[in-house]
Design a protein around this motif. Structure first.
Motif, PDB file in Angstrom:
ATOM      1  N   PHE A   6      70.527  78.012  41.904  1.00 50.77           N
ATOM      2  CA  PHE A   6      70.193  77.637  40.523  1.00 50.77           C
ATOM      3  C   PHE A   6      69.602  78.840  39.791  1.00 50.77           C
ATOM      4  O   PHE A   6      69.808  79.016  38.600  1.00 50.77           O
ATOM      5  CB  PHE A   6      69.234  76.448  40.502  1.00 50.77           C
ATOM      6  N   TYR A  24      66.888  69.849  45.834  1.00 49.54           N
ATOM      7  CA  TYR A  24      68.218  70.350  45.493  1.00 49.54           C
ATOM      8  C   TYR A  24      68.219  71.816  45.915  1.00 49.54           C
ATOM      9  O   TYR A  24      67.530  72.627  45.303  1.00 49.54           O
ATOM     10  CB  TYR A  24      68.483  70.309  43.990  1.00 49.54           C
ATOM     11  N   GLN A  31      78.157  71.956  38.689  1.00 51.33           N
ATOM     12  CA  GLN A  31      76.931  72.602  38.181  1.00 51.33           C
ATOM     13  C   GLN A  31      77.123  74.116  38.118  1.00 51.33           C
ATOM     14  O   GLN A  31      76.720  74.755  37.143  1.00 51.33           O
ATOM     15  CB  GLN A  31      75.739  72.233  39.076  1.00 51.33           C
ATOM     16  N   ALA A  56      73.019  66.547  36.124  1.00 52.41           N
ATOM     17  CA  ALA A  56      72.268  67.813  36.128  1.00 52.41           C
ATOM     18  C   ALA A  56      73.115  68.946  35.554  1.00 52.41           C
ATOM     19  O   ALA A  56      72.583  69.883  34.963  1.00 52.41           O
ATOM     20  CB  ALA A  56      71.814  68.154  37.551  1.00 52.41           C
ATOM     21  N   GLN A  92      69.898  55.532  33.439  1.00 50.21           N
ATOM     22  CA  GLN A  92      69.956  56.463  34.573  1.00 50.21           C
ATOM     23  C   GLN A  92      69.889  57.919  34.097  1.00 50.21           C
ATOM     24  O   GLN A  92      69.192  58.744  34.687  1.00 50.21           O
ATOM     25  CB  GLN A  92      71.283  56.214  35.279  1.00 50.21           C
TER      26      GLN A  92
HETATM   27  P1  AMP Z   1      75.248  62.365  39.433  1.00 53.23           P
HETATM   28  O1  AMP Z   1      76.672  62.721  39.746  1.00 53.23           O
HETATM   29  O2  AMP Z   1      74.690  63.187  38.349  1.00 53.23           O
HETATM   30  O3  AMP Z   1      75.050  60.896  39.258  1.00 53.23           O
HETATM   31  O4  AMP Z   1      74.400  62.774  40.739  1.00 53.23           O
HETATM   32  C1  AMP Z   1      74.609  62.133  41.980  1.00 53.23           C
HETATM   33  C2  AMP Z   1      73.419  62.312  42.904  1.00 53.23           C
HETATM   34  O5  AMP Z   1      73.344  63.640  43.389  1.00 53.23           O
HETATM   35  C3  AMP Z   1      72.081  62.034  42.260  1.00 53.23           C
HETATM   36  O6  AMP Z   1      71.333  61.230  43.133  1.00 53.23           O
HETATM   37  C4  AMP Z   1      71.430  63.382  42.096  1.00 53.23           C
HETATM   38  O7  AMP Z   1      70.034  63.285  42.219  1.00 53.23           O
HETATM   39  C5  AMP Z   1      72.037  64.177  43.237  1.00 53.23           C
HETATM   40  N1  AMP Z   1      72.223  65.622  42.956  1.00 53.23           N
HETATM   41  C6  AMP Z   1      72.685  66.186  41.809  1.00 53.23           C
HETATM   42  N2  AMP Z   1      72.769  67.519  41.932  1.00 53.23           N
HETATM   43  C7  AMP Z   1      72.354  67.826  43.182  1.00 53.23           C
HETATM   44  C8  AMP Z   1      72.219  69.061  43.921  1.00 53.23           C
HETATM   45  N3  AMP Z   1      72.548  70.222  43.384  1.00 53.23           N
HETATM   46  N4  AMP Z   1      71.775  68.990  45.193  1.00 53.23           N
HETATM   47  C9  AMP Z   1      71.456  67.790  45.745  1.00 53.23           C
HETATM   48  N5  AMP Z   1      71.548  66.588  45.121  1.00 53.23           N
HETATM   49  C10 AMP Z   1      72.003  66.607  43.853  1.00 53.23           C
END
Ligand code: AMP
Length: 174
Positions: A6, A24, A31, A56, A92
């Motif tokens: 990041f 994370y 990302q 994110a 969410q």
């Molecule tokens: P989303 O696709 O945004 O709904 O994210 C799915 C899940 O992945 C959520 O529970 C986030 O908290 C988790 N998440 C998002 N980015 C990361 C990352 N880089 N590393 C680990 N977990 C992540």
């Protein structure tokens, strides 16, 4: 996962601290691609499966840009608008933004249908940095002049395909 961290993507320190708390360790592929582009101020169209970290991917650079530009939201205004097709998704997204932005001083709120508008109107009274909304209630409050979007500089349409499948295309155009 990508070779990036990041940090190498340009994510700022207060966000890095929040991400460390969430454990994370590495950015997901979407990302890795979206964060630098959005930080540069480019328009981005992203496609990825559910659960791959899309929130994110747009949320981190959005929070960063808003916190670095010291513009203050005027009453009833939102500096950024995130449209979501369902109430659950809107809630969410807002919850995730609060987690990622815990060390920033940005204000966000949710506007959605099916509940009294009172609290939502109240939350918009002084303006917000980020407004997460479903289209129907948002338009309703815009018509009532409780929400104004003329100073809104950033638009995110989450799950745009689903939004258009659900017949929101006219609302989104408006
Ligand atoms: P989303 O696709 O945004 O709904 O994210 C799915 C899940 O992945 C959520 O529970 C986030 O908290 C988790 N998440 C998002 N980015 C990361 C990352 N880089 N590393 C680990 N977990 C992540």
């Amino acid at each position: 996962m990508t070779d990036h961290t990041f940090q190498t993507l340009g994510v700022s320190e207060p966000l890095l601290r929040a991400l460390a708390t969430e454990n994370y360790t590495n950015p997901t592929p979407i990302q890795g691609k979206a964060i630098p582009a959005i930080l540069e101020g480019r328009d981005v169209l992203g496609l990825a499966q559910t659960g791959t970290g899309k929130t994110a991917a747009f949320g981190l650079p959005l929070l960063q840009r808003l916190s670095q530009d010291k513009t203050v939201a005027a009453p009833h205004q939102a500096r950024a608008l995130i449209l979501a097709p369902t109430r659950e998704l809107a809630i969410q997204i807002n919850d995730s933004l609060k987690v990622y932005g815990r060390h920033l001083h940005l204000r966000s709120t949710v506007i959605l249908g099916g509940v009294s508008q009172h609290k939502q109107v109240e939350a918009m009274r002084h303006g917000v940095d980020i407004l997460v909304a479903t289209p129907g209630r948002l338009l309703d409050l815009v018509r009532q002049k409780q929400v104004r979007l003329d100073k809104c500089a950033t638009l995110v349409i989450d799950e745009a395909d689903r939004m258009f499948d659900m017949g929101f295309i006219k609302d989104v155009r408006k």
